[in-house]
Design an enzyme around this catalytic site. Sequence first.
Site, PDB file in Angstrom:
ATOM      1  N   ASP A  38       3.337  -2.026   0.405  1.00 44.50           N
ATOM      2  CA  ASP A  38       1.873  -1.329  -0.162  1.00 44.50           C
ATOM      3  C   ASP A  38       1.128  -2.328  -1.242  1.00 44.50           C
ATOM      4  OD1 ASP A  38      -0.105   0.264   0.041  1.00 44.50           O
ATOM      5  OD2 ASP A  38       0.816   1.668  -1.017  1.00 44.50           O
ATOM      6  N   ASP A  39       1.417  -2.040  -2.263  1.00 46.46           N
ATOM      7  CA  ASP A  39       0.985  -2.958  -3.638  1.00 46.46           C
ATOM      8  C   ASP A  39       2.039  -3.273  -4.380  1.00 46.46           C
ATOM      9  OD1 ASP A  39      -2.081  -2.775  -2.835  1.00 46.46           O
ATOM     10  OD2 ASP A  39      -1.223  -0.476  -2.903  1.00 46.46           O
ATOM     11  N   HIS A  86      -4.893   5.111   6.901  1.00 40.82           N
ATOM     12  CA  HIS A  86      -4.151   5.667   5.761  1.00 40.82           C
ATOM     13  C   HIS A  86      -4.173   7.074   5.737  1.00 40.82           C
ATOM     14  CE1 HIS A  86      -3.864   1.774   4.312  1.00 40.82           C
ATOM     15  NE2 HIS A  86      -3.380   2.162   2.999  1.00 40.82           N
ATOM     16  N   HIS A 130       2.584  -2.889   6.290  1.00 38.60           N
ATOM     17  CA  HIS A 130       1.595  -2.161   5.189  1.00 38.60           C
ATOM     18  C   HIS A 130       1.664  -2.825   3.995  1.00 38.60           C
ATOM     19  CE1 HIS A 130      -0.459   1.813   4.340  1.00 38.60           C
ATOM     20  NE2 HIS A 130      -0.528   1.093   3.322  1.00 38.60           N
ATOM     21  N   HIS A 162      -1.269  -4.599   1.309  1.00 38.38           N
ATOM     22  CA  HIS A 162      -2.687  -4.849   0.984  1.00 38.38           C
ATOM     23  C   HIS A 162      -2.771  -6.217   0.069  1.00 38.38           C
ATOM     24  CE1 HIS A 162      -4.260  -0.843   1.778  1.00 38.38           C
ATOM     25  NE2 HIS A 162      -2.825  -0.299   1.369  1.00 38.38           N
ATOM     26  N   GLU A 192      -0.747  10.810   2.789  1.00 40.38           N
ATOM     27  CA  GLU A 192      -0.193  10.278   1.271  1.00 40.38           C
ATOM     28  C   GLU A 192      -0.468  11.464   0.606  1.00 40.38           C
ATOM     29  OE1 GLU A 192      -0.155   6.398  -1.425  1.00 40.38           O
ATOM     30  OE2 GLU A 192      -1.934   6.679   0.153  1.00 40.38           O
TER      31      GLU A 192
END
Length: 325
Positions: free
Chosen positions: A271-272, A190, A10, A12, A193
């Site tokens: 994630d980021d 997604h 996961h 981005h 969350e």
Amino acid sequence: MSGLPKVELHLHLEGAAPPTFIRGLAKEKHLDISGIFDERGNYRYRDFRDFLKVYEAATSALRTPGDYQRLALAVLEESAASGVVYSETFVSPDFCGGRDLGAWREYLHAMQEAADQAERQMGITLRGIVTCIRHFGPEKARGTARCAAETAGDWIVGFGIAGDEKIGAPKDFRWAFDCAREAGLRLTAHAGEWGGPESVRAALQDLEVERIGHGVRAIEDPALVDELAERGTVLEVCPGSNVALGIYKDFREHPIDALDRRGVKVTISTDDPPFFHTTMVREYEELHRAFDWDEGQFRKIARQSLDAAFCDADTKAKIAKKLEA
């Protein structure tokens, strides 16, 4: 922890862009996006919705296939430094050519070239998951899905949806997911969350995905936790992201350990990462401190992550040897 081989599912691609990389690119293009950085040069945002705006502003500096080639190399260098041997990254034709198939192919070729170079030079393998953007709406998602279907193959292995969970419903995107499924792409979404456990149920029922991005709010519904365990649904868990965005106060409050103990298949991702000041090494270290997870636990999760990866059997066999080393 840096020495342990890791699998990340996961990530981005634009969200993993180092701030220095984006600042340099913006300067080259005479683009003023200085407002998205704080005084230390890090990304600055107030909350999740502001994060999405800053994310898209940073992405505005990425304008050509060459930019994405450089981006992919920069991101893979960071991942490899944390011991990641296999990664799946979310990429979107929305940002790469405005859903024009010809332009998307050019961007895709550039990213694949970077991935091939990184595999030769850094020993890290990358695959792509085409992602539609939820808050861009279902109609644009159809165009994204068409691009995904036309380029499905060895490198584009999956299809998913990201963005603001509170806009629209999973069923609105059913056409896009059916299109991707018919093209042989495997599916993730997604959910769980910001939307709560009901969003996980909706993704499972309406989009028929095999993985859930995040999914941690499922812990609030014991029956759903049991269902996830029974179905073997894999959660792409990003603890540092959840803590940074305030969903949980700290790692000790995070439900990843409880989900794992209940038999849910969890994985670990960033994630980021520059937005949330994390790396895969930091995720491992924080989980070790919070739950006393040992090397055996991390190796189990890495193997679990590889089993859940969307790549082909030959690639999995190659990565498995690295995990066993």
